[in-house]
Design a protein around this motif. Structure first.
Motif, mmCIF file in Angstrom:
data_model
loop_
_atom_site.group_PDB
_atom_site.id
_atom_site.type_symbol
_atom_site.label_atom_id
_atom_site.label_comp_id
_atom_site.label_asym_id
_atom_site.label_seq_id
_atom_site.Cartn_x
_atom_site.Cartn_y
_atom_site.Cartn_z
ATOM 1 N N ARG A 11 0.859 -1.189 0.000
ATOM 2 C CA ARG A 11 0.000 0.000 0.000
ATOM 3 C C ARG A 11 0.892 1.235 0.000
ATOM 4 O O ARG A 11 1.789 1.346 0.815
ATOM 5 N N ASN A 63 -4.432 -1.742 -8.034
ATOM 6 C CA ASN A 63 -3.781 -2.882 -7.390
ATOM 7 C C ASN A 63 -3.382 -3.875 -8.481
ATOM 8 O O ASN A 63 -3.594 -3.629 -9.666
ATOM 9 N N TYR A 107 1.126 -2.048 -5.960
ATOM 10 C CA TYR A 107 0.208 -1.013 -6.405
ATOM 11 C C TYR A 107 0.910 -0.138 -7.434
ATOM 12 O O TYR A 107 2.094 0.167 -7.283
#
Length: 113
Positions: A11, A63, A107
């Motif tokens: 993330r 993602n 990501y």
């Protein structure tokens, strides 16, 4: 106006924000921002693909699953290219999408102006 690309191994996190998490940035691309923005802006809205959702003025995050789906749009995006700069931008984007799609938990961030 341009769009830069950032590939993160988790993330997205940028150092300097108050958190104990470590930085996630793997690599980034600044070289094709204008051409990439032109290409993305030319994609018709509300199509079945994912690339039209990229906002050239704000950050958009994909993602690994969304990146994999967006890879299927790359042949059509390459067909839209009208100059060498756009071709290079599309190839750069394709490389980032592939790396994101094949890196578990990663990501891809489209950094808009």
């Amino acid at each position: 106006m341009g769009i830069d690309l950032q590939l993160h191994n988790g993330r997205p996190y940028w150092p300097g924000r108050r958190s104990k998490r470590k930085a996630t940035l793997i690599r980034q691309s600044h070289g094709h921002g204008e051409a990439l923005s032109e290409l993305i802006a030319g994609i018709p809205a509300n199509t079945s693909g994912k690339l039209w959702t990229v906002d050239p003025y704000n950050d958009t995050t994909f993602n690994e699953q969304v990146a994999e789906a967006a890879l299927r749009e790359m042949p059509a995006l390459l067909d839209r290219c009208t100059n060498d700069a756009q071709v290079e931008a599309a190839r750069d984007l394709m490389a980032y999408l592939k790396d994101c799609a094949t890196t578990p938990g990663s990501y891809l961030v489209f950094v808009g102006d």
